[in-house]
Design a protein around this motif. Structure first.
Motif, mmCIF file in Angstrom:
data_model
loop_
_atom_site.group_PDB
_atom_site.id
_atom_site.type_symbol
_atom_site.label_atom_id
_atom_site.label_comp_id
_atom_site.label_asym_id
_atom_site.label_seq_id
_atom_site.Cartn_x
_atom_site.Cartn_y
_atom_site.Cartn_z
ATOM 1 N N ASP A 46 47.754 -29.714 -10.523
ATOM 2 C CA ASP A 46 47.209 -28.378 -10.770
ATOM 3 C C ASP A 46 48.122 -27.310 -10.173
ATOM 4 O O ASP A 46 48.379 -26.288 -10.799
ATOM 5 C CB ASP A 46 45.821 -28.231 -10.161
ATOM 6 N N GLU A 56 46.722 -14.995 -12.995
ATOM 7 C CA GLU A 56 45.560 -15.122 -12.130
ATOM 8 C C GLU A 56 44.709 -16.262 -12.662
ATOM 9 O O GLU A 56 44.436 -16.339 -13.859
ATOM 10 C CB GLU A 56 44.749 -13.832 -12.105
ATOM 11 N N TYR A 57 44.281 -17.149 -11.778
ATOM 12 C CA TYR A 57 43.497 -18.293 -12.184
ATOM 13 C C TYR A 57 42.117 -18.225 -11.562
ATOM 14 O O TYR A 57 41.931 -17.674 -10.486
ATOM 15 C CB TYR A 57 44.206 -19.595 -11.777
ATOM 16 N N VAL A 58 41.153 -18.806 -12.237
ATOM 17 C CA VAL A 58 39.770 -18.735 -11.817
ATOM 18 C C VAL A 58 39.485 -19.691 -10.666
ATOM 19 O O VAL A 58 38.680 -19.395 -9.802
ATOM 20 C CB VAL A 58 38.840 -19.062 -13.011
ATOM 21 N N TYR A 59 40.147 -20.831 -10.626
ATOM 22 C CA TYR A 59 39.845 -21.821 -9.595
ATOM 23 C C TYR A 59 41.099 -22.192 -8.807
ATOM 24 O O TYR A 59 42.220 -21.960 -9.236
ATOM 25 C CB TYR A 59 39.204 -23.059 -10.212
ATOM 26 N N GLU A 60 40.862 -22.771 -7.645
ATOM 27 C CA GLU A 60 41.943 -23.234 -6.781
ATOM 28 C C GLU A 60 42.435 -24.596 -7.278
ATOM 29 O O GLU A 60 41.645 -25.408 -7.763
ATOM 30 C CB GLU A 60 41.445 -23.387 -5.349
ATOM 31 N N ARG A 98 43.208 -28.386 -7.358
ATOM 32 C CA ARG A 98 42.622 -29.537 -6.676
ATOM 33 C C ARG A 98 43.678 -30.486 -6.153
ATOM 34 O O ARG A 98 43.470 -31.180 -5.174
ATOM 35 C CB ARG A 98 41.737 -30.324 -7.635
#
Length: 103
Positions: A14, A4-8, A10
Motif C-alpha cells: 500500500d 490525498e488518500y482516504v486511508y493509511e 496497511r
C-alpha cells in the motif's frame, strides 16, 4: 496535483502504491529513508511480514551496530522524501502484479 488518500497504508505494498517511502528513526538519532517498494521486495524474498506494524522489528540501526551498542527498535513513519539507503531494486513487474491482485 497532490495525491490525498482516504486511508493509511496497511503494509509496504500500500505504501509503495501510494508513493510513500519509509523513514526509520533510531532512538540514537540516526535516520534513514528507505524506498518502500524495494523494502517490500526485500521482506517478500525473506518471507517476512510486510505489514506496517511488523516492519520495525526487522530493521536495525547501522550506526548503533558499528558502535557496538545494543540493538534498539526504530520507529517508522511514511514520508514523501527521496531514499537515502539503497536496497537491491525490486522487480516492478512483480510489484505491479501484487498491486493488481489486491484490486
Amino acid at each position: 496535483m497532490s495525491r490525498e488518500y482516504v486511508y493509511e497504508p496497511r503494509d509496504l505494498v500500500d505504501a509503495g502504491a501510494m508513493h510513500y517511502n519509509v523513514l526509520a528513526r533510531c532512538p540514537c538519532g540516526h535516520t534513514s529513508v528507505l524506498e518502500s517498494i524495494d523494502l517490500w521486495d526485500w521482506f517478500r524474498r525473506r518471507g517476512w511480514d510486510v505489514r506496517m506494524r511488523a516492519v520495525p522489528r526487522r530493521l536495525k540501526c547501522t550506526a548503533c551496530e558499528d558502535a557496538g551498542r545494543a540493538r534498539q527498535g526504530p520507529s517508522i513513519e511514511l514520508v514523501r522524501k527521496e531514499a537515502t539507503v539503497m536496497l537491491p531494486s525490486a522487480d516492478m513487474r512483480e510489484f505491479r502484479r501484487e498491486v493488481q491482485r489486491r484490486r
